[in-house]
Motif scaffolding. Structure first.
Motif, PDB file in Angstrom:
ATOM      1  N   TYR A 177       0.851  -1.198   0.000  1.00 45.34           N
ATOM      2  CA  TYR A 177       0.000   0.000   0.000  1.00 45.34           C
ATOM      3  C   TYR A 177       0.884   1.244   0.000  1.00 45.34           C
ATOM      4  CZ  TYR A 177      -4.077  -2.805   1.413  1.00 45.34           C
ATOM      5  OH  TYR A 177      -5.107  -3.710   1.472  1.00 45.34           O
ATOM      6  N   PHE A 178       0.257   2.385  -0.271  1.00 47.01           N
ATOM      7  CA  PHE A 178       0.994   3.658  -0.289  1.00 47.01           C
ATOM      8  C   PHE A 178       0.386   4.620   0.723  1.00 47.01           C
ATOM      9  CE2 PHE A 178       1.705   1.479  -4.187  1.00 47.01           C
ATOM     10  CZ  PHE A 178       3.068   1.636  -4.388  1.00 47.01           C
ATOM     11  N   ASN A 179       1.220   5.374   1.343  1.00 50.27           N
ATOM     12  CA  ASN A 179       0.850   6.290   2.422  1.00 50.27           C
ATOM     13  C   ASN A 179       0.352   7.620   1.849  1.00 50.27           C
ATOM     14  OD1 ASN A 179       0.732   7.623   4.866  1.00 50.27           O
ATOM     15  ND2 ASN A 179       2.930   7.478   5.295  1.00 50.27           N
ATOM     16  N   PRO A 180      -0.805   8.132   2.258  1.00 54.25           N
ATOM     17  CA  PRO A 180      -1.774   7.597   3.208  1.00 54.25           C
ATOM     18  C   PRO A 180      -2.639   6.500   2.559  1.00 54.25           C
ATOM     19  CG  PRO A 180      -2.476   9.791   2.446  1.00 54.25           C
ATOM     20  CD  PRO A 180      -1.165   9.511   1.787  1.00 54.25           C
ATOM     21  N   ASN A 334      -3.773  15.570   3.742  1.00 56.22           N
ATOM     22  CA  ASN A 334      -4.821  14.619   3.359  1.00 56.22           C
ATOM     23  C   ASN A 334      -5.974  15.308   2.635  1.00 56.22           C
ATOM     24  OD1 ASN A 334      -3.437  12.487   4.385  1.00 56.22           O
ATOM     25  ND2 ASN A 334      -4.717  12.190   6.188  1.00 56.22           N
ATOM     26  N   GLU A 335      -6.306  16.508   3.120  1.00 60.70           N
ATOM     27  CA  GLU A 335      -7.403  17.265   2.508  1.00 60.70           C
ATOM     28  C   GLU A 335      -7.111  17.535   1.029  1.00 60.70           C
ATOM     29  OE1 GLU A 335     -10.154  17.635   4.016  1.00 60.70           O
ATOM     30  OE2 GLU A 335     -11.060  18.945   2.504  1.00 60.70           O
ATOM     31  N   LYS A 336      -5.872  17.931   0.744  1.00 62.11           N
ATOM     32  CA  LYS A 336      -5.507  18.193  -0.659  1.00 62.11           C
ATOM     33  C   LYS A 336      -5.549  16.894  -1.471  1.00 62.11           C
ATOM     34  CE  LYS A 336      -2.221  21.781   0.614  1.00 62.11           C
ATOM     35  NZ  LYS A 336      -0.791  21.960   0.782  1.00 62.11           N
ATOM     36  N   LEU A 337      -5.065  15.803  -0.858  1.00 58.12           N
ATOM     37  CA  LEU A 337      -5.047  14.522  -1.573  1.00 58.12           C
ATOM     38  C   LEU A 337      -6.471  13.992  -1.808  1.00 58.12           C
ATOM     39  CD1 LEU A 337      -1.995  12.797   0.166  1.00 58.12           C
ATOM     40  CD2 LEU A 337      -2.149  13.467  -2.236  1.00 58.12           C
ATOM     41  N   LEU A 338      -7.389  14.274  -0.874  1.00 57.97           N
ATOM     42  CA  LEU A 338      -8.770  13.809  -1.051  1.00 57.97           C
ATOM     43  C   LEU A 338      -9.439  14.521  -2.225  1.00 57.97           C
ATOM     44  CD1 LEU A 338      -9.856  13.441   2.666  1.00 57.97           C
ATOM     45  CD2 LEU A 338      -9.937  11.644   0.948  1.00 57.97           C
TER      46      LEU A 338
END
Ligand SMILES: NC(=O)c1ccc[n+]([C@@H]2O[C@H](COP(=O)([O-])OP(=O)(O)OC[C@H]3O[C@@H](n4cnc5c(N)ncnc54)[C@H](O)[C@@H]3O)[C@@H](O)[C@H]2O)c1
Length: 352
Positions: A177-180, A334-338
């Motif tokens: 898997y990759f983080n996050p 995380n917000e940007k990645l979402l």
């Protein structure tokens, strides 16, 4: 099994007797089963990766037991899981409620020597990257039923390095898997020489069924595909920084606004087709002889590690985070990645 003061908490009351474990998961005995029959998954290691690995199974309606030796890690994992699911709800990436998700998860405090061996259809190991620890766990898991898939989230080791002498090699598979892990869609699926076709097929189908994008690594190689690519890039980044070609800040800008910007939409092979293979071949012939072939990390990187400048977790790395909480910085990332995930999913062909 370790019993501690956590025993009195609502968390531990779930740990002791989770009805689903007892009633629902006496699934099949014998050979590897279809992905739809993999109902109960144990994630071993509730650290950085374990929480995200568990989430995808839970959002796909499976039951998960998250196992860790540390009560603190389990508590942190529980809080993080709730926050991550909340962010998925906010971005309309799931229709599940937090309550529904938490109903299907159990947090179990125990050491790998006490791992439950019954009523689990698949184990996903996400312990620290220590060979002996992983080997010891998979030795314990030899006593599981023949239908159980045994997966490792190692980021560098081949399957045969972890289980070369075990009788369960046909059921062993790598799931990188990759983080996050709750956000990044890809999972590299890598196999040992004795991994059965059934184990591979079921694992690939399962990853697709829970909304991940599995990529099969055809041959055993340390670091698989992506960590080899990032390793090659890291080495060149180290060289550029040590040689004073660019500052860390400008390097990030250059990558995010060029190569990185394009990569989420066009993979390297698609990009090379756009550039023209003749042009790419000429540029490679000019640049390759000048690239770093270092076998060690850069001086700057090693100095930072020696000074405990480890990045977000220690408050300072290439950037200074000492005025913010690490949880805030990670939540912001995380917000940007979402947002990116929503765009990425919208661009996927139907049925993928
Ligand atoms: N961190 C990443 O970005 C990343 C990315 C991809 C893959 N990986 C791989 O995932 C795996 C886990 O990495 P991580 O970053 O989540 O590690 P981590 O240190 O955050 O989590 C590991 C967890 O294992 C628990 N643990 C340690 N010994 C144990 C034992 N004997 N019994 C039960 N639990 C035990 C620890 O308490 C900890 O909570 C490693 O193999 C790593 O290489 C990490």
């Amino acid at each position: 099994m370790i019993t501690v003061s956590l025993f009195e908490t609502p968390l531990l009351s779930k740990i002791i007797c989770h009805p689903r474990i007892i009633n629902e998961t006496l699934t099949t005995r014998g050979a590897i089963v279809a992905e739809s029959q993999i109902k109960h998954i144990a994630v071993i290691g509730a650290g950085t990766m374990g929480v995200g690995i568990a989430q995808a199974f839970l959002l796909a309606g499976r039951t998960v037991t998250i196992i860790d030796v540390s009560a603190e890690a389990l508590e942190r994992c529980k809080t993080q899981l709730q926050q991550n699911v909340q962010s998925f709800i906010h971005h309309k990436l799931t229709t599940h409620s937090i309550e529904k998700v938490m109903e299907n998860v159990t947090f179990l405090q125990c050491d790998i020597t006490d791992i439950p061996l019954d009523n689990i259809d698949m184990y996903v190991e996400s312990l620290p990257e220590i060979e002996e620890l992983k080997r010891s766990l998979f030795s314990q898991l030899c006593n599981t039923d023949e239908h159980v898939i045994l997966a490792t989230n190692t980021s560098s080791m081949t399957v045969s390095r972890i289980c070369n002498e075990l009788p369960t090699q046909h059921r062993m598979i790598g799931l990188h898997y990759f983080n996050p892990a709750h956000i990044i869609p890809a999972v590299e699926v890598h196999k040992g020489p004795l991994t059965s076709k059934q184990t591979i097929d079921t694992t690939l189908s399962l990853m697709k069924a829970i909304g991940k994008q599995p990529v099969l690594v055809q041959k055993e190689v340390p670091g698989f595909i992506i960590n080899r690519l990032t390793g090659a890039m890291e080495r060149e980044i180290d060289f550029l920084l040590d040689e004073g070609v660019v500052s860390p800040e400008d390097l990030d800008i250059a990558v995010k606004a060029s190569y990185g910007f394009r990569l989420a939409t066009l993979g390297p092979m698609e990009a090379e087709d756009m550039i023209g293979l003749d042009t790419a071949a000429r540029a490679s012939a000019n640049i390759f002889p000048t690239l770093s072939n270092a076998h060690l990390p850069s001086k700057q990187l090693l100095e930072k590690v020696a000074n405990n400048e480890l990045g977000i977790k220690s408050g300072i790395g290439w950037y200074d985070y000492r005025n913010s909480q690490s949880t805030e910085v990670l939540a912001n990332n995380n917000e940007k990645l979402l947002k990116q995930l929503s765009l990425f999913l919208a661009q996927q062909p139907q049925g993928k």
